[in-house]
Scaffold this active site. Sequence first.
Site, short mmCIF file in Angstrom:
data_model
loop_
_atom_site.label_atom_id
_atom_site.label_comp_id
_atom_site.label_asym_id
_atom_site.label_seq_id
_atom_site.Cartn_x
_atom_site.Cartn_y
_atom_site.Cartn_z
NE ARG A 61 26.73 16.86 46.90
CZ ARG A 61 25.74 17.75 46.93
NH1 ARG A 61 25.46 18.47 45.87
NH2 ARG A 61 25.04 17.92 48.04
NE ARG A 83 22.58 21.72 59.67
CZ ARG A 83 23.12 20.78 58.87
NH1 ARG A 83 22.51 20.43 57.74
NH2 ARG A 83 24.26 20.20 59.20
CG ASP A 135 28.74 17.83 49.94
OD1 ASP A 135 29.30 16.77 50.30
OD2 ASP A 135 27.82 18.36 50.58
CB SER A 155 31.66 15.03 60.34
OG SER A 155 30.29 14.73 60.17
C1 S3P Z 1 26.23 17.82 55.50
C2 S3P Z 1 27.50 17.59 55.93
C3 S3P Z 1 28.54 16.95 55.10
C4 S3P Z 1 28.15 16.95 53.63
C5 S3P Z 1 26.73 16.52 53.42
C6 S3P Z 1 25.78 17.46 54.14
C7 S3P Z 1 25.27 18.45 56.42
O1 S3P Z 1 28.71 15.62 55.52
O2 S3P Z 1 29.02 16.11 52.89
O3 S3P Z 1 26.39 16.50 52.05
O4 S3P Z 1 24.19 18.91 55.96
O5 S3P Z 1 25.57 18.55 57.62
P1 S3P Z 1 29.76 15.21 56.69
O6 S3P Z 1 29.25 15.75 57.98
O7 S3P Z 1 29.77 13.70 56.67
O8 S3P Z 1 31.07 15.78 56.28
#
Ligand code: S3P
Length: 433
Positions: A394, A27, A321, A173
């Site tokens: 992972r 980000r 995760d 998500s």
């Molecule tokens: C993430 C969101 C999650 C996570 C991924 C990183 C992110 O995925 O599993 O490792 O940085 O926004 P989902 O949005 O598919 O749950």
Amino acid sequence: MSQLHVRQAKAIKGEIKIPGDKSISHRAIMIGSIAKGETNVSGFLASADCLATIDCFRKMGIAIQTDDSNHVIVKGKGLRGLEKPGQRLYVGNSGTTIRLLSGILAGQDFISEISGDESIQRRPMGRIAKPLRLMGGEIQGRKERDKPGELFPPLKITGGKLNGISYELPVASAQVKSAILLAGLYANGETTVIEKNYSRDHTERMLEHFGAPIAKQGETVRLTPAKELSANEVDVPGDISSAAFFMAAATLIPGSEVRIRNVGLNPTRTGILDILHRMGGAVEVENEVIGSGEPRGDIVVRSAQLRGIKIDGAIIPRIIDEIPIIAVLASQAEGFTEIRDARELRVKESDRIKTIAAELGKFGVTIEELEDGLRILGPAKLKGGAIESRGDHRIAMAMAIAGLVATGPTVINDADCVETSFPGFIDRLQPFI
Ligand code: S3P
């Protein structure tokens, strides 16, 4: 493709430093690139996934300087400063890059194409295409005959004028929520995202840190389009998802005590601490402070006897995760641990429900694959063996930690994938094996 060799470990003691948070590092590059001015990022995670994000923005004309000490300077050109890339954007293994970047690309006045490695090409993109199309974006992708209505990379995104929407997330998500919010920066009118179960909120925090008009009220996030975002400093804390592997190792190996310094403690990410407490783990947080809009502090872990628990509902997005390593913890806990409501694991870097059941099963664990989770019986006497990472970082790291408590040698095949999120994992493990 490299192998990782692991043997039974003695107590682990001392201090461990964990590399920067993956979600926040992505980000910082993305939001820094579309902000005006120079964003200085410290503690950046220079892993394959985050380097893919840098590469994509460089291909759109953004100057990004990196050095060997995890310091990155992003010379942001403002919301309208991206240039049409001269070639297809490549995200490697990174779901976060493709999904978040699609939100930004939907708001540009150019056409772009984006794809990634074999695993990315199997990951569902309908979840972002649907809201982005509702906003007025044009997203095309690859279709598969046996998955009607779903969309897969490569994606072709025809950016254009967007309108704000109010969208209730069908699955928790952060990637989908973030794609909509980033597109919302370019929309006419307000964009609202409603989530039933809270997913990680790093995008909201960072947009606020860069001056975007964004507000959270209960389950609703509201964003009004900004004229510009202003560059800011970002100090990235350590990644709690990476720390989790060492938290588990210290918990499971008798006589251990470790301090993991400067770990991100955003409440949408700290489910692993709650799970360890409920299982009877000895874990404490010290020296908590807030920096760049994100809480962080030290985590101190001592070895402990664990008990099995039921894990389901609202906590799942907060540990999404960490489930591979929680499964390893469960294999050493007294009684059954049942994980439910975790169907999302089937569409991660691998089908993690299947992969965890198969690979942890090879250590001799009684583990049952459920449609939306796993049932694990502990404590099991683990026996080392040959493990397949299936290209999933992972899985490789969780099974390496299982190898530390197993008798006999363990080899993790196809272990290069740990670079995706945790460069230096093997070096940090080395003193204990
Ligand atoms: C993430 C969101 C999650 C996570 C991924 C990183 C992110 O995925 O599993 O490792 O940085 O926004 P989902 O949005 O598919 O749950």
